[in-house]
Design an enzyme around this catalytic site. Structure first.
Site, PDB file in Angstrom:
ATOM      1  N   CYS A 132       0.816  -1.224   0.000  1.00  0.00           N
ATOM      2  CA  CYS A 132       0.000   0.000   0.000  1.00  0.00           C
ATOM      3  C   CYS A 132       0.846   1.270   0.000  1.00  0.00           C
ATOM      4  CB  CYS A 132      -0.920   0.024   1.207  1.00  0.00           C
ATOM      5  SG  CYS A 132      -1.976  -1.406   1.311  1.00  0.00           S
ATOM      6  N   HIS A 272      -3.771   6.822   3.400  1.00  0.00           N
ATOM      7  CA  HIS A 272      -4.102   5.516   2.816  1.00  0.00           C
ATOM      8  C   HIS A 272      -5.512   5.140   3.235  1.00  0.00           C
ATOM      9  CE1 HIS A 272      -3.992   1.528   1.409  1.00  0.00           C
ATOM     10  NE2 HIS A 272      -3.836   0.959   2.584  1.00  0.00           N
ATOM     11  N   ASN A 302     -10.087  -0.510   0.188  1.00  0.00           N
ATOM     12  CA  ASN A 302      -8.622  -0.421   0.197  1.00  0.00           C
ATOM     13  C   ASN A 302      -8.095  -0.944  -1.139  1.00  0.00           C
ATOM     14  OD1 ASN A 302      -5.881  -0.749   0.567  1.00  0.00           O
ATOM     15  ND2 ASN A 302      -6.048  -1.768   2.554  1.00  0.00           N
TER      16      ASN A 302
HETATM   17  N1  ACO Z   1     -18.295  -9.221   9.430  1.00  0.00           N
HETATM   18  C1  ACO Z   1     -18.679  -9.537  10.677  1.00  0.00           C
HETATM   19  N2  ACO Z   1     -17.821  -9.847  11.659  1.00  0.00           N
HETATM   20  C2  ACO Z   1     -16.511  -9.810  11.353  1.00  0.00           C
HETATM   21  C3  ACO Z   1     -16.041  -9.488  10.075  1.00  0.00           C
HETATM   22  C4  ACO Z   1     -16.988  -9.190   9.096  1.00  0.00           C
HETATM   23  N3  ACO Z   1     -16.646  -8.879   7.828  1.00  0.00           N
HETATM   24  N4  ACO Z   1     -14.702  -9.553  10.082  1.00  0.00           N
HETATM   25  C5  ACO Z   1     -14.329  -9.885  11.318  1.00  0.00           C
HETATM   26  N5  ACO Z   1     -15.421 -10.063  12.083  1.00  0.00           N
HETATM   27  C6  ACO Z   1     -15.493 -10.454  13.481  1.00  0.00           C
HETATM   28  C7  ACO Z   1     -14.279 -11.227  13.913  1.00  0.00           C
HETATM   29  O1  ACO Z   1     -14.414 -12.578  13.597  1.00  0.00           O
HETATM   30  C8  ACO Z   1     -14.292 -10.989  15.414  1.00  0.00           C
HETATM   31  O2  ACO Z   1     -15.225 -11.870  16.000  1.00  0.00           O
HETATM   32  P1  ACO Z   1     -14.882 -12.584  17.407  1.00  0.00           P
HETATM   33  O3  ACO Z   1     -14.722 -11.452  18.388  1.00  0.00           O
HETATM   34  O4  ACO Z   1     -16.079 -13.440  17.640  1.00  0.00           O
HETATM   35  O5  ACO Z   1     -13.612 -13.320  17.179  1.00  0.00           O
HETATM   36  C9  ACO Z   1     -14.861  -9.573  15.535  1.00  0.00           C
HETATM   37  O6  ACO Z   1     -15.508  -9.290  14.287  1.00  0.00           O
HETATM   38  C10 ACO Z   1     -13.807  -8.520  15.756  1.00  0.00           C
HETATM   39  O7  ACO Z   1     -12.750  -8.763  14.857  1.00  0.00           O
HETATM   40  P2  ACO Z   1     -11.490  -7.866  14.895  1.00  0.00           P
HETATM   41  O8  ACO Z   1     -10.461  -8.386  13.946  1.00  0.00           O
HETATM   42  O9  ACO Z   1     -11.086  -7.618  16.295  1.00  0.00           O
HETATM   43  O10 ACO Z   1     -12.127  -6.504  14.290  1.00  0.00           O
HETATM   44  P3  ACO Z   1     -11.458  -5.105  14.190  1.00  0.00           P
HETATM   45  O11 ACO Z   1     -12.304  -4.138  14.879  1.00  0.00           O
HETATM   46  O12 ACO Z   1      -9.999  -5.136  14.515  1.00  0.00           O
HETATM   47  O13 ACO Z   1     -11.593  -4.797  12.620  1.00  0.00           O
HETATM   48  C11 ACO Z   1     -10.294  -4.825  10.593  1.00  0.00           C
HETATM   49  C12 ACO Z   1     -10.977  -5.655  11.675  1.00  0.00           C
HETATM   50  C13 ACO Z   1     -11.354  -4.017   9.880  1.00  0.00           C
HETATM   51  C14 ACO Z   1      -9.614  -5.761   9.630  1.00  0.00           C
HETATM   52  C15 ACO Z   1      -9.281  -3.869  11.242  1.00  0.00           C
HETATM   53  O14 ACO Z   1      -8.486  -4.583  12.154  1.00  0.00           O
HETATM   54  C16 ACO Z   1      -8.374  -3.190  10.224  1.00  0.00           C
HETATM   55  O15 ACO Z   1      -8.807  -2.329   9.504  1.00  0.00           O
HETATM   56  N6  ACO Z   1      -7.074  -3.515  10.247  1.00  0.00           N
HETATM   57  C17 ACO Z   1      -6.064  -2.808   9.440  1.00  0.00           C
HETATM   58  C18 ACO Z   1      -6.156  -3.012   7.960  1.00  0.00           C
HETATM   59  C19 ACO Z   1      -5.064  -2.196   7.275  1.00  0.00           C
HETATM   60  O16 ACO Z   1      -4.675  -1.140   7.728  1.00  0.00           O
HETATM   61  N7  ACO Z   1      -4.522  -2.631   6.212  1.00  0.00           N
HETATM   62  C20 ACO Z   1      -3.486  -1.774   5.601  1.00  0.00           C
HETATM   63  C21 ACO Z   1      -2.585  -2.444   4.826  1.00  0.00           C
HETATM   64  S1  ACO Z   1      -3.391  -3.379   3.548  1.00  0.00           S
HETATM   65  C22 ACO Z   1      -2.140  -3.822   2.417  1.00  0.00           C
HETATM   66  O17 ACO Z   1      -0.999  -3.551   2.588  1.00  0.00           O
HETATM   67  C23 ACO Z   1      -2.570  -4.647   1.220  1.00  0.00           C
END
Ligand code: ACO
Length: 345
Positions: A132, A272, A302
């Site tokens: 990214c 980003h 993204n």
């Molecule tokens: N729908 C419903 N529930 C979901 C989903 C979904 N799509 N995805 C995850 N959950 C659930 C999980 O299973 C988890 O359930 P559990 O508590 O029963 O285990 C719960 O939601 C919370 O999951 P978390 O991973 O803790 O959710 P979080 O609030 O951290 O959000 C996310 C996840 C959106 C991926 C976030 O962590 C994020 O944006 N991370 C950074 C991404 C990023 O910056 N990428 C940049 C680089 S990308 C590149 O280089 C290609």
């Protein structure tokens, strides 16, 4: 004679020091494929809800390339628009840099395929892989070639067809990504506006947070690697999130420090586009206002290396950025990699 830097600037590097040589962005362009995938459609594909996706990420829809559309197809569309804005013909381009993690094929470089398709016969061409952060890395490399007088016109493209490395059964990742391309033309414009500073960073110790393990020399493609899902992007979301906020703030603060300007003077911050909560955390830590932030992830998701390139083009074309404005691009991605670019438009 060197021009006088604008009041309040300390230009740390080249711009006003190279006998009037500057590196300006003279054209931008972007392309989003036609097909739009909504959160409502994703609800039918995996166990998720529109409510979860919008509240946890800010994404409402993303564009997906057609089966017969590859990364180079998206890139060529964006590149033509950038060249048109710059008033540059393909024959005038000296170098094409393509940032991507989804090249058309492992080799030859997607940049070479684009060079041929654009008819940029004089141009050297190569791909770079900084996930990214690739577009910012590309801007810095392009700038170096221009400031060193090696080249006068460099085309930098960020382009991705992430839908091909997305595991559409994994709700943790499939709701996040989209396809698209953005491009910028860099040129020497003596005594003019341009790139003021570019910061880049990396931390390979955290490479495992975000990767696609299969398809390289460590884990070549086999029936077993395909069955094990090793050719899909994998991410530890929570850790990635924390690192993204930290690294983007560090890069943005370093840019501000190098240019000796206050965040309040930046007209438009283009982060980003990974997650609205990351953007909000970065904004708060930098002390910026919501009005300063440019966000399009609700429509694009993204798009990795294309992310800030698409957003920059949209911000310019909708009049959000005006001549003379200070623009701050801030990125973070796999590697880990990060970066920021301060631009006087
Ligand atoms: N729908 C419903 N529930 C979901 C989903 C979904 N799509 N995805 C995850 N959950 C659930 C999980 O299973 C988890 O359930 P559990 O508590 O029963 O285990 C719960 O939601 C919370 O999951 P978390 O991973 O803790 O959710 P979080 O609030 O951290 O959000 C996310 C996840 C959106 C991926 C976030 O962590 C994020 O944006 N991370 C950074 C991404 C990023 O910056 N990428 C940049 C680089 S990308 C590149 O280089 C290609």
């Amino acid at each position: 004679m060197n021009p006088t830097p604008p009041a309040g600037f300390r230009n740390p590097r080249a711009q006003y020091d190279f006998k009037g040589r500057t590196c300006s962005i003279t054209g931008v362009g972007s392309y989003l494929p036609q097909r739009v995938l909504t959160n409502a459609e994703l609800e039918k594909m995996v166990d998720t809800t529109d409510e979860w996706i919008t509240t946890r990420t800010g994404i409402r829809e993303r564009h997906l390339a057609a089966a017969d559309e590859s990364t180079s197809d998206l890139a060529c569309q964006a590149a033509r628009r950038a060249l048109e804005m710059a008033g540059v013909t393909p024959e005038q381009v000296d170098l094409i840099i393509v940032a991507t993690i989804t090249p058309d094929m492992p080799f030859p470089a997607t940049a070479c395929l684009i060079q041929h398709r654009l008819g940029a016969r004089r141009a050297a061409a190569f791909d770079l892989e900084a996930a990214c952060s690739g577009f910012i890395y590309g801007l810095e490399i392009g700038q170096q070639f221009i400031m060193s007088r090696t080249y006068d016109t460099v085309l930098v493209i960020g382009a991705e067809k992430l839908s091909t490395i997305t595991d559409w059964r994994d709700r943790n990742t499939c709701v996040l990504f989209g396809d698209g391309a953005g491009a910028a033309v860099l040129q020497n414009r003596p005594h003019s506006h341009g790139l003021l500073t570019v910061c880049m960073g990396a931390d390979g110790a955290k490479a495992g947070l975000l990767s696609m393990p299969g398809g390289g020399s460590r884990c070549p493609a086999t029936a077993e690697s395909v069955a094990a899902g090793k050719h899909f992007l994998r991410m530890e979301g929570k850790e990635t999130f924390k690192n993204a906020v930290q690294a983007m703030c560090t890069a943005a603060e370093e840019s501000l420090r190098r240019c000796e300007i206050d965040i309040a003077r930046v007209a438009c911050i283009i982060p980003h586009q990974a997650n609205r909560r990351i953007i909000e955390a970065v904004r708060e830590r930098l002390g910026a206002t919501p009005e300063q932030m440019f966000v399009n992830l609700d429509r694009c998701g993204n798009t990795s290396a294309a992310s800030v390139a698409i957003a920059l083009d949209e911000a310019v074309r909708c009049g959000r950025i005006r001549r003379g404005d200070l623009i701050l691009l801030v990125v973070f991605g796999a590697g880990l990699t990060w970066g920021a670019a301060m631009i006087e438009w």
